[in-house]
Design an enzyme around this catalytic site. Sequence first.
Site, short mmCIF file in Angstrom:
data_model
loop_
_atom_site.label_atom_id
_atom_site.label_comp_id
_atom_site.label_asym_id
_atom_site.label_seq_id
_atom_site.Cartn_x
_atom_site.Cartn_y
_atom_site.Cartn_z
N HIS A 183 0.84 -1.21 0.00
CA HIS A 183 0.00 0.00 0.00
C HIS A 183 0.87 1.25 0.00
O HIS A 183 1.22 1.78 1.05
CB HIS A 183 -0.91 -0.01 1.23
CG HIS A 183 -1.97 1.04 1.21
ND1 HIS A 183 -3.21 0.86 1.78
CD2 HIS A 183 -2.00 2.30 0.70
CE1 HIS A 183 -3.94 1.95 1.63
NE2 HIS A 183 -3.21 2.84 0.97
N HIS A 200 1.69 5.14 -2.29
CA HIS A 200 1.25 6.14 -3.27
C HIS A 200 2.49 6.81 -3.85
O HIS A 200 3.20 7.52 -3.14
CB HIS A 200 0.36 7.18 -2.60
CG HIS A 200 -0.87 6.61 -1.97
ND1 HIS A 200 -2.05 6.44 -2.67
CD2 HIS A 200 -1.10 6.16 -0.71
CE1 HIS A 200 -2.96 5.91 -1.86
NE2 HIS A 200 -2.41 5.73 -0.66
N ASN A 253 -4.79 5.95 -7.31
CA ASN A 253 -5.32 7.33 -7.25
C ASN A 253 -4.31 8.30 -7.85
O ASN A 253 -3.70 9.13 -7.18
CB ASN A 253 -5.70 7.72 -5.82
CG ASN A 253 -4.56 7.60 -4.83
OD1 ASN A 253 -3.62 6.84 -5.05
ND2 ASN A 253 -4.64 8.35 -3.74
N HIS A 268 -10.76 0.75 0.74
CA HIS A 268 -10.68 1.94 1.60
C HIS A 268 -12.09 2.10 2.16
O HIS A 268 -12.99 2.53 1.45
CB HIS A 268 -10.26 3.14 0.76
CG HIS A 268 -10.26 4.45 1.48
ND1 HIS A 268 -9.09 5.13 1.76
CD2 HIS A 268 -11.26 5.21 1.99
CE1 HIS A 268 -9.38 6.26 2.39
NE2 HIS A 268 -10.71 6.33 2.53
N ASN A 309 -5.73 9.90 6.91
CA ASN A 309 -7.03 9.28 6.70
C ASN A 309 -6.86 7.78 6.48
O ASN A 309 -6.21 7.39 5.51
CB ASN A 309 -7.72 9.91 5.48
CG ASN A 309 -9.17 9.50 5.37
OD1 ASN A 309 -9.77 9.05 6.34
ND2 ASN A 309 -9.74 9.64 4.19
N ASP A 367 0.97 2.79 3.84
CA ASP A 367 0.13 3.85 3.27
C ASP A 367 0.98 5.10 3.03
O ASP A 367 0.57 6.22 3.32
CB ASP A 367 -1.06 4.17 4.17
CG ASP A 367 -2.11 5.05 3.50
OD1 ASP A 367 -2.02 5.25 2.27
OD2 ASP A 367 -3.01 5.55 4.20
N HIS A 391 3.54 14.37 0.41
CA HIS A 391 2.96 15.64 -0.03
C HIS A 391 4.05 16.71 -0.05
O HIS A 391 5.10 16.56 0.58
CB HIS A 391 1.84 16.09 0.92
CG HIS A 391 0.60 15.26 0.83
ND1 HIS A 391 -0.24 15.32 -0.26
CD2 HIS A 391 0.05 14.37 1.69
CE1 HIS A 391 -1.25 14.48 -0.07
NE2 HIS A 391 -1.10 13.89 1.11
N PHE A 433 -4.50 15.19 3.68
CA PHE A 433 -4.36 13.99 4.49
C PHE A 433 -3.11 13.23 4.04
O PHE A 433 -2.84 13.13 2.85
CB PHE A 433 -5.56 13.05 4.30
CG PHE A 433 -6.84 13.52 4.92
CD1 PHE A 433 -7.08 13.34 6.28
CD2 PHE A 433 -7.83 14.12 4.15
CE1 PHE A 433 -8.29 13.74 6.85
CE2 PHE A 433 -9.04 14.52 4.71
CZ PHE A 433 -9.26 14.34 6.07
N GLY A 434 -2.35 12.65 4.98
CA GLY A 434 -1.29 11.74 4.57
C GLY A 434 0.01 11.89 5.32
O GLY A 434 0.32 12.94 5.88
#
Length: 425
Positions: A58, A60, A92, A177, A276, A303, A307, A321-322
Amino acid sequence: MKVLLKNARVIKSHQVQKTDVLVENDRITQIQPEINVEAEQIIDVKNQLLMPGLVDIHVHFRDPGQTDKEDVVSGSAAAVKGGFTTVLTMPNVDPVPDTPEKMTAMVKHNQTAGSLHIGQYGSITKKRTSEELVDFKALKEAGAVAFSNDGNGIQTAETMYQAMLQIKEVGLPLAAHVEDESLMQHGVMNQGTVAEKLGLPGISELAETAQLARDLEIARNTGAHYHVCHVSKARSVELIRRAQRDGVHVTAEVAPHHLFLDETMISMDNPMMKMNPPLRTLEDRQALLGGLLDGTIGMIATDHAPHTVKDKAGSMKTASFGITGLETAFPLLYTKLVKPGLCTVEQLVEWMSIQPAEIFNLKAAGQLEVGDVADLTVMNVEDEYEIKEADFASKGINSPFIGQKVYGQTQLTMVAGKIVYQREG
Protein backbone atom coordinates in the site's frame (compact mmCIF):
# COMPACT_ATOMS: atom_id res chain seq x y z
CA MET A 1 27.87 -12.01 -11.26
CA LYS A 2 28.52 -13.49 -7.81
CA VAL A 3 27.95 -11.59 -4.56
CA LEU A 4 28.97 -13.24 -1.29
CA LEU A 5 27.42 -11.90 1.90
CA LYS A 6 29.55 -12.99 4.87
CA ASN A 7 28.84 -13.15 8.61
CA ALA A 8 25.13 -12.46 8.51
CA ARG A 9 22.41 -13.20 11.02
CA VAL A 10 19.86 -14.54 8.56
CA ILE A 11 16.13 -14.57 9.29
CA LYS A 12 14.72 -17.67 7.58
CA SER A 13 12.37 -20.48 8.50
CA HIS A 14 11.05 -18.37 11.39
CA GLN A 15 14.40 -18.20 13.17
CA VAL A 16 17.72 -16.32 13.15
CA GLN A 17 20.77 -18.25 11.92
CA LYS A 18 24.42 -17.18 11.71
CA THR A 19 25.44 -17.92 8.13
CA ASP A 20 26.82 -16.75 4.78
CA VAL A 21 24.71 -16.24 1.65
CA LEU A 22 25.91 -16.56 -1.95
CA VAL A 23 24.00 -14.83 -4.74
CA GLU A 24 24.65 -15.66 -8.40
CA ASN A 25 23.00 -13.37 -10.92
CA ASP A 26 19.42 -13.00 -9.62
CA ARG A 27 19.25 -16.11 -7.41
CA ILE A 28 20.32 -17.31 -3.98
CA THR A 29 22.55 -20.32 -4.66
CA GLN A 30 24.03 -21.15 -1.25
CA ILE A 31 23.16 -20.58 2.40
CA GLN A 32 25.85 -22.12 4.59
CA PRO A 33 27.64 -21.35 7.89
CA GLU A 34 30.88 -20.86 5.95
CA ILE A 35 31.11 -20.23 2.20
CA ASN A 36 34.52 -19.78 0.60
CA VAL A 37 34.28 -19.06 -3.12
CA GLU A 38 35.61 -16.46 -5.49
CA ALA A 39 33.07 -13.69 -6.09
CA GLU A 40 33.02 -10.31 -7.81
CA GLN A 41 31.80 -8.79 -4.54
CA ILE A 42 32.41 -10.03 -1.02
CA ILE A 43 30.55 -8.02 1.60
CA ASP A 44 31.11 -8.48 5.32
CA VAL A 45 27.67 -8.00 6.84
CA LYS A 46 29.29 -7.78 10.31
CA ASN A 47 26.70 -9.82 12.19
CA GLN A 48 23.84 -7.60 11.08
CA LEU A 49 20.35 -8.91 10.27
CA LEU A 50 19.79 -10.22 6.75
CA MET A 51 16.16 -10.84 5.86
CA PRO A 52 13.90 -11.31 2.85
CA GLY A 53 13.24 -7.94 1.23
CA LEU A 54 10.35 -6.05 2.78
CA VAL A 55 7.00 -5.94 0.97
CA ASP A 56 4.58 -3.00 1.16
CA ILE A 57 1.24 -3.58 -0.51
CA HIS A 58 0.00 0.00 0.00
CA VAL A 59 1.99 2.96 -1.32
CA HIS A 60 1.25 6.14 -3.27
CA PHE A 61 3.89 7.18 -5.80
CA ARG A 62 1.69 9.98 -7.25
CA ASP A 63 2.92 9.15 -10.75
CA PRO A 64 1.45 10.25 -13.14
CA GLY A 65 -0.39 13.41 -12.22
CA GLN A 66 1.18 14.70 -9.00
CA THR A 67 4.89 14.23 -9.51
CA ASP A 68 5.67 17.35 -7.48
CA LYS A 69 4.76 15.19 -4.47
CA GLU A 70 6.51 11.96 -5.57
CA ASP A 71 7.31 9.99 -8.69
CA VAL A 72 8.38 6.44 -9.44
CA VAL A 73 12.08 7.34 -9.25
CA SER A 74 11.91 9.12 -5.88
CA GLY A 75 9.37 6.67 -4.47
CA SER A 76 11.60 3.76 -5.46
CA ALA A 77 14.59 5.45 -3.84
CA ALA A 78 12.61 5.87 -0.62
CA ALA A 79 11.45 2.26 -0.74
CA VAL A 80 14.86 0.66 -1.18
CA LYS A 81 16.35 2.99 1.44
CA GLY A 82 13.69 1.65 3.78
CA GLY A 83 14.58 -1.95 2.96
CA PHE A 84 11.66 -2.68 0.62
CA THR A 85 12.13 -4.77 -2.50
CA THR A 86 8.48 -5.01 -3.56
CA VAL A 87 5.71 -2.42 -3.37
CA LEU A 88 2.19 -2.19 -4.77
CA THR A 89 1.13 1.28 -5.90
CA MET A 90 -2.39 2.60 -5.53
CA PRO A 91 -4.41 3.85 -8.53
CA ASN A 92 -5.32 7.33 -7.25
CA VAL A 93 -3.23 8.97 -9.96
CA ASP A 94 -4.11 10.97 -13.05
CA PRO A 95 -5.00 9.36 -15.37
CA VAL A 96 -6.50 6.54 -13.30
CA PRO A 97 -5.47 3.07 -14.57
CA ASP A 98 -9.04 2.08 -15.40
CA THR A 99 -8.50 0.78 -18.96
CA PRO A 100 -6.06 -1.82 -20.34
CA GLU A 101 -4.22 0.89 -22.29
CA LYS A 102 -3.63 3.03 -19.20
CA MET A 103 -2.67 -0.02 -17.13
CA THR A 104 -0.17 -1.19 -19.73
CA ALA A 105 1.44 2.27 -19.81
CA MET A 106 1.69 2.43 -16.02
CA VAL A 107 3.18 -1.05 -15.71
CA LYS A 108 5.79 -0.20 -18.34
CA HIS A 109 6.65 3.10 -16.62
CA ASN A 110 6.97 1.38 -13.24
CA GLN A 111 9.33 -1.19 -14.74
CA THR A 112 11.56 1.30 -16.54
CA ALA A 113 11.70 4.05 -13.88
CA GLY A 114 11.63 1.93 -10.73
CA SER A 115 14.55 0.29 -8.95
CA LEU A 116 12.50 -2.46 -7.27
CA HIS A 117 9.54 -4.71 -8.03
CA ILE A 118 6.45 -2.49 -8.42
CA GLY A 119 3.02 -4.03 -8.70
CA GLN A 120 0.16 -1.85 -9.91
CA TYR A 121 -3.38 -1.74 -8.58
CA GLY A 122 -6.20 -1.24 -11.02
CA SER A 123 -9.16 0.86 -9.97
CA ILE A 124 -12.48 -0.76 -9.12
CA THR A 125 -14.59 1.86 -10.89
CA LYS A 126 -14.01 4.21 -13.81
CA LYS A 127 -12.13 7.32 -12.64
CA ARG A 128 -12.30 5.82 -9.11
CA THR A 129 -15.27 7.98 -8.14
CA SER A 130 -18.00 6.76 -10.50
CA GLU A 131 -20.23 3.72 -10.03
CA GLU A 132 -19.24 2.19 -13.39
CA LEU A 133 -17.09 -0.90 -12.92
CA VAL A 134 -13.89 -1.44 -14.89
CA ASP A 135 -13.20 -4.52 -17.02
CA PHE A 136 -11.40 -6.54 -14.34
CA LYS A 137 -10.34 -9.38 -16.65
CA ALA A 138 -8.83 -6.98 -19.18
CA LEU A 139 -6.99 -5.02 -16.48
CA LYS A 140 -5.58 -8.22 -14.99
CA GLU A 141 -4.33 -9.26 -18.42
CA ALA A 142 -2.73 -5.80 -18.76
CA GLY A 143 -0.82 -6.28 -15.50
CA ALA A 144 -3.03 -5.37 -12.53
CA VAL A 145 -2.10 -7.34 -9.39
CA ALA A 146 -5.15 -6.28 -7.33
CA PHE A 147 -7.98 -3.73 -7.37
CA SER A 148 -8.73 -0.74 -5.15
CA ASN A 149 -10.32 2.69 -5.12
CA ASP A 150 -8.05 3.75 -2.26
CA GLY A 151 -8.68 7.31 -1.25
CA ASN A 152 -12.40 6.70 -1.58
CA GLY A 153 -14.78 4.04 -0.38
CA ILE A 154 -17.29 2.37 -2.69
CA GLN A 155 -20.41 4.28 -1.73
CA THR A 156 -23.20 1.96 -2.90
CA ALA A 157 -23.73 -1.63 -1.81
CA GLU A 158 -24.79 -2.74 -5.29
CA THR A 159 -21.54 -1.48 -6.82
CA MET A 160 -19.48 -3.29 -4.18
CA TYR A 161 -21.55 -6.45 -4.62
CA GLN A 162 -21.02 -6.52 -8.38
CA ALA A 163 -17.33 -5.66 -7.96
CA MET A 164 -16.75 -8.56 -5.58
CA LEU A 165 -18.60 -10.99 -7.82
CA GLN A 166 -16.49 -10.03 -10.83
CA ILE A 167 -13.16 -9.73 -9.01
CA LYS A 168 -13.64 -13.18 -7.51
CA GLU A 169 -13.83 -14.54 -11.05
CA VAL A 170 -10.40 -13.11 -11.94
CA GLY A 171 -8.85 -14.40 -8.70
CA LEU A 172 -7.32 -11.19 -7.35
CA PRO A 173 -7.84 -9.31 -4.06
CA LEU A 174 -10.14 -6.33 -3.68
CA ALA A 175 -8.44 -3.86 -1.31
CA ALA A 176 -11.03 -1.57 0.24
CA HIS A 177 -10.68 1.94 1.60
CA VAL A 178 -13.64 1.69 3.97
CA GLU A 179 -15.22 5.11 4.30
CA ASP A 180 -18.85 6.16 4.11
CA GLU A 181 -18.59 9.70 2.79
CA SER A 182 -22.02 10.62 4.16
CA LEU A 183 -20.59 10.14 7.66
CA MET A 184 -17.34 12.06 7.11
CA GLN A 185 -18.94 15.46 7.91
CA HIS A 186 -15.88 17.28 6.48
CA GLY A 187 -13.88 16.03 9.45
CA VAL A 188 -10.11 16.33 9.74
CA MET A 189 -9.40 14.20 12.84
CA ASN A 190 -11.10 11.66 15.07
CA GLN A 191 -14.46 12.75 16.43
CA GLY A 192 -14.26 13.16 20.19
CA THR A 193 -13.12 15.32 23.09
CA VAL A 194 -9.72 16.17 21.56
CA ALA A 195 -11.32 17.47 18.35
CA GLU A 196 -13.81 19.47 20.42
CA LYS A 197 -11.02 20.96 22.54
CA LEU A 198 -9.08 22.02 19.43
CA GLY A 199 -12.19 23.31 17.67
CA LEU A 200 -11.68 20.96 14.72
CA PRO A 201 -14.38 18.97 12.90
CA GLY A 202 -14.30 15.27 13.72
CA ILE A 203 -14.67 12.08 11.67
CA SER A 204 -17.08 9.55 13.15
CA GLU A 205 -15.86 6.00 13.69
CA LEU A 206 -19.02 4.95 11.83
CA ALA A 207 -17.50 6.24 8.60
CA GLU A 208 -15.20 3.21 8.83
CA THR A 209 -17.15 0.60 10.77
CA ALA A 210 -20.53 0.97 9.06
CA GLN A 211 -19.09 0.47 5.58
CA LEU A 212 -16.85 -2.34 6.82
CA ALA A 213 -19.84 -4.20 8.28
CA ARG A 214 -21.66 -3.82 4.95
CA ASP A 215 -18.69 -5.06 2.96
CA LEU A 216 -18.08 -8.07 5.20
CA GLU A 217 -21.63 -9.25 4.56
CA ILE A 218 -21.11 -8.82 0.82
CA ALA A 219 -17.81 -10.73 1.04
CA ARG A 220 -19.59 -13.49 2.97
CA ASN A 221 -22.18 -13.73 0.20
CA THR A 222 -19.80 -13.59 -2.77
CA GLY A 223 -16.76 -15.48 -1.47
CA ALA A 224 -14.41 -12.81 -2.84
CA HIS A 225 -11.02 -12.05 -1.27
CA TYR A 226 -11.79 -8.81 0.55
CA HIS A 227 -8.79 -6.94 1.99
CA VAL A 228 -9.27 -4.08 4.44
CA CYS A 229 -6.84 -1.19 4.07
CA HIS A 230 -5.42 0.79 7.03
CA VAL A 231 -7.67 -0.49 9.82
CA SER A 232 -7.96 2.15 12.56
CA LYS A 233 -10.77 1.14 14.96
CA ALA A 234 -11.07 -1.48 17.70
CA ARG A 235 -14.58 -2.21 16.45
CA SER A 236 -13.18 -2.87 12.98
CA VAL A 237 -10.75 -5.43 14.41
CA GLU A 238 -13.66 -7.11 16.18
CA LEU A 239 -15.77 -7.22 13.01
CA ILE A 240 -12.89 -8.66 10.96
CA ARG A 241 -12.06 -11.26 13.61
CA ARG A 242 -15.68 -12.41 13.76
CA ALA A 243 -15.93 -12.63 9.96
CA GLN A 244 -12.72 -14.66 9.75
CA ARG A 245 -14.07 -17.10 12.34
CA ASP A 246 -17.18 -17.45 10.18
CA GLY A 247 -15.08 -18.36 7.15
CA VAL A 248 -15.23 -15.07 5.26
CA HIS A 249 -12.16 -14.57 3.04
CA VAL A 250 -11.09 -11.29 4.63
CA THR A 251 -7.56 -10.04 5.29
CA ALA A 252 -6.40 -6.77 6.78
CA GLU A 253 -3.47 -4.41 7.19
CA VAL A 254 -2.46 -1.81 9.76
CA ALA A 255 -0.19 1.20 9.25
CA PRO A 256 2.68 2.01 11.64
CA HIS A 257 1.23 5.43 12.47
CA HIS A 258 -2.01 3.87 13.69
CA LEU A 259 0.00 1.56 15.95
CA PHE A 260 2.12 4.30 17.52
CA LEU A 261 0.08 7.53 17.42
CA ASP A 262 -3.34 8.43 18.78
CA GLU A 263 -5.51 11.51 19.20
CA THR A 264 -4.18 12.27 22.70
CA MET A 265 -0.85 13.15 21.06
CA ILE A 266 -2.47 15.97 19.08
CA SER A 267 -2.01 18.93 21.42
CA MET A 268 -2.43 21.62 18.77
CA ASP A 269 -3.66 22.15 15.21
CA ASN A 270 -0.83 20.14 13.59
CA PRO A 271 -1.15 19.17 9.90
CA MET A 272 1.55 16.49 10.28
CA MET A 273 -0.96 14.57 12.41
CA LYS A 274 -3.66 14.69 9.73
CA MET A 275 -4.16 11.37 7.99
CA ASN A 276 -7.03 9.28 6.70
CA PRO A 277 -8.23 7.24 8.52
CA PRO A 278 -7.48 9.66 11.36
CA LEU A 279 -5.50 8.88 14.48
CA ARG A 280 -8.01 7.32 16.84
CA THR A 281 -8.03 6.64 20.60
CA LEU A 282 -5.46 4.94 22.80
CA GLU A 283 -7.87 2.02 23.19
CA ASP A 284 -8.12 1.70 19.41
CA ARG A 285 -4.34 1.70 19.12
CA GLN A 286 -4.06 -1.09 21.70
CA ALA A 287 -6.72 -3.12 19.90
CA LEU A 288 -4.83 -2.79 16.60
CA LEU A 289 -1.71 -4.25 18.19
CA GLY A 290 -3.81 -7.02 19.70
CA GLY A 291 -5.26 -7.80 16.29
CA LEU A 292 -1.79 -7.94 14.79
CA LEU A 293 -0.49 -10.25 17.51
CA ASP A 294 -3.42 -12.68 17.30
CA GLY A 295 -3.37 -12.84 13.50
CA THR A 296 -6.61 -10.98 12.77
CA ILE A 297 -4.50 -8.35 11.02
CA GLY A 298 -2.03 -10.21 8.83
CA MET A 299 0.36 -7.52 7.69
CA ILE A 300 1.77 -4.04 8.14
CA ALA A 301 1.52 -1.59 5.22
CA THR A 302 2.78 1.99 5.30
CA ASP A 303 0.13 3.85 3.27
CA HIS A 304 3.12 5.96 2.16
CA ALA A 305 1.45 9.24 1.14
CA PRO A 306 3.98 12.00 0.35
CA HIS A 307 2.96 15.64 -0.03
CA THR A 308 4.68 18.94 -0.73
CA VAL A 309 5.56 21.28 2.12
CA LYS A 310 2.79 23.62 0.95
CA ASP A 311 0.22 20.81 1.04
CA LYS A 312 0.98 20.12 4.71
CA ALA A 313 1.27 23.73 5.88
CA GLY A 314 -1.23 25.80 7.83
CA SER A 315 -4.22 24.25 9.56
CA MET A 316 -5.52 20.70 9.65
CA LYS A 317 -8.72 22.17 8.21
CA THR A 318 -7.04 22.84 4.86
CA ALA A 319 -3.92 20.62 4.75
CA SER A 320 -3.85 17.35 2.81
CA PHE A 321 -4.36 13.99 4.49
CA GLY A 322 -1.29 11.74 4.57
CA ILE A 323 2.07 10.72 5.99
CA THR A 324 5.25 9.34 4.43
CA GLY A 325 6.24 5.92 5.67
CA LEU A 326 8.62 3.87 3.55
CA GLU A 327 11.83 5.11 5.17
CA THR A 328 10.58 5.08 8.76
CA ALA A 329 8.47 1.91 8.92
CA PHE A 330 11.00 -0.77 9.84
CA PRO A 331 12.98 1.33 12.35
CA LEU A 332 9.82 2.51 14.11
CA LEU A 333 8.42 -1.01 14.29
CA TYR A 334 11.69 -2.55 15.44
CA THR A 335 12.24 0.14 18.06
CA LYS A 336 8.70 0.24 19.43
CA LEU A 337 7.74 -3.44 19.13
CA VAL A 338 10.83 -5.67 19.03
CA LYS A 339 13.10 -3.73 21.42
CA PRO A 340 10.50 -3.67 24.25
CA GLY A 341 9.71 -7.36 23.71
CA LEU A 342 6.18 -6.91 22.36
CA CYS A 343 7.05 -9.14 19.40
CA THR A 344 10.06 -10.93 17.94
CA VAL A 345 12.02 -9.80 14.91
CA GLU A 346 10.85 -12.98 13.20
CA GLN A 347 7.24 -11.89 13.71
CA LEU A 348 8.05 -8.45 12.34
CA VAL A 349 9.49 -10.00 9.17
CA GLU A 350 6.34 -12.13 8.87
CA TRP A 351 4.17 -8.99 8.93
CA MET A 352 6.42 -6.89 6.67
CA SER A 353 7.53 -9.45 4.10
CA ILE A 354 6.35 -13.05 4.23
CA GLN A 355 2.62 -12.61 4.85
CA PRO A 356 1.94 -9.70 2.49
CA ALA A 357 3.68 -11.67 -0.25
CA GLU A 358 1.64 -14.79 0.50
CA ILE A 359 -1.70 -13.02 0.92
CA PHE A 360 -1.31 -11.05 -2.32
CA ASN A 361 0.18 -14.03 -4.18
CA LEU A 362 3.48 -12.28 -4.93
CA LYS A 363 5.27 -15.54 -5.58
CA ALA A 364 8.84 -14.24 -5.90
CA ALA A 365 8.67 -11.99 -2.81
CA GLY A 366 9.09 -12.72 0.88
CA GLN A 367 11.42 -15.69 0.30
CA LEU A 368 14.92 -16.52 1.50
CA GLU A 369 15.86 -20.05 0.49
CA VAL A 370 18.29 -21.54 -2.02
CA GLY A 371 16.82 -21.08 -5.50
CA ASP A 372 14.75 -18.04 -4.58
CA VAL A 373 15.04 -14.65 -6.25
CA ALA A 374 17.67 -12.65 -4.34
CA ASP A 375 15.49 -9.90 -2.88
CA LEU A 376 17.36 -9.21 0.35
CA THR A 377 17.72 -6.53 2.99
CA VAL A 378 20.42 -5.98 5.62
CA MET A 379 19.47 -4.01 8.74
CA ASN A 380 21.64 -2.56 11.51
CA VAL A 381 19.57 -2.98 14.67
CA GLU A 382 22.41 -2.30 17.11
CA ASP A 383 23.14 1.39 16.54
CA GLU A 384 20.68 4.18 17.33
CA TYR A 385 20.11 7.00 14.86
CA GLU A 386 17.81 9.99 14.49
CA ILE A 387 15.12 10.32 11.83
CA LYS A 388 15.99 13.52 9.94
CA GLU A 389 14.09 15.13 7.09
CA ALA A 390 17.39 15.91 5.34
CA ASP A 391 18.01 12.17 5.01
CA PHE A 392 14.75 11.35 3.21
CA ALA A 393 14.99 10.05 -0.35
CA SER A 394 11.26 10.67 -0.80
CA LYS A 395 10.13 14.06 -2.05
CA GLY A 396 7.73 14.10 0.89
CA ILE A 397 9.00 15.01 4.36
CA ASN A 398 5.53 14.98 5.92
CA SER A 399 6.25 12.80 8.94
CA PRO A 400 5.46 13.40 12.62
CA PHE A 401 8.27 10.97 13.47
CA ILE A 402 11.07 13.35 12.44
CA GLY A 403 13.38 13.85 15.40
CA GLN A 404 12.73 10.46 16.98
CA LYS A 405 15.69 8.19 17.77
CA VAL A 406 15.33 4.65 16.49
CA TYR A 407 17.11 1.38 15.71
CA GLY A 408 16.95 -0.53 12.43
CA GLN A 409 18.73 1.41 9.71
CA THR A 410 18.96 -0.16 6.27
CA GLN A 411 22.53 -1.01 5.31
CA LEU A 412 21.93 -2.79 2.00
CA THR A 413 19.01 -3.61 -0.26
CA MET A 414 19.30 -6.14 -3.09
CA VAL A 415 16.65 -6.60 -5.79
CA ALA A 416 16.95 -9.68 -8.01
CA GLY A 417 20.65 -9.95 -7.16
CA LYS A 418 21.43 -6.29 -7.85
CA ILE A 419 22.48 -3.99 -5.03
CA VAL A 420 20.12 -1.03 -5.39
CA TYR A 421 20.93 0.67 -2.09
CA GLN A 422 24.01 0.56 0.13
CA ARG A 423 24.51 2.92 3.03
CA GLU A 424 27.71 4.90 2.84
CA GLY A 425 30.14 4.31 5.68
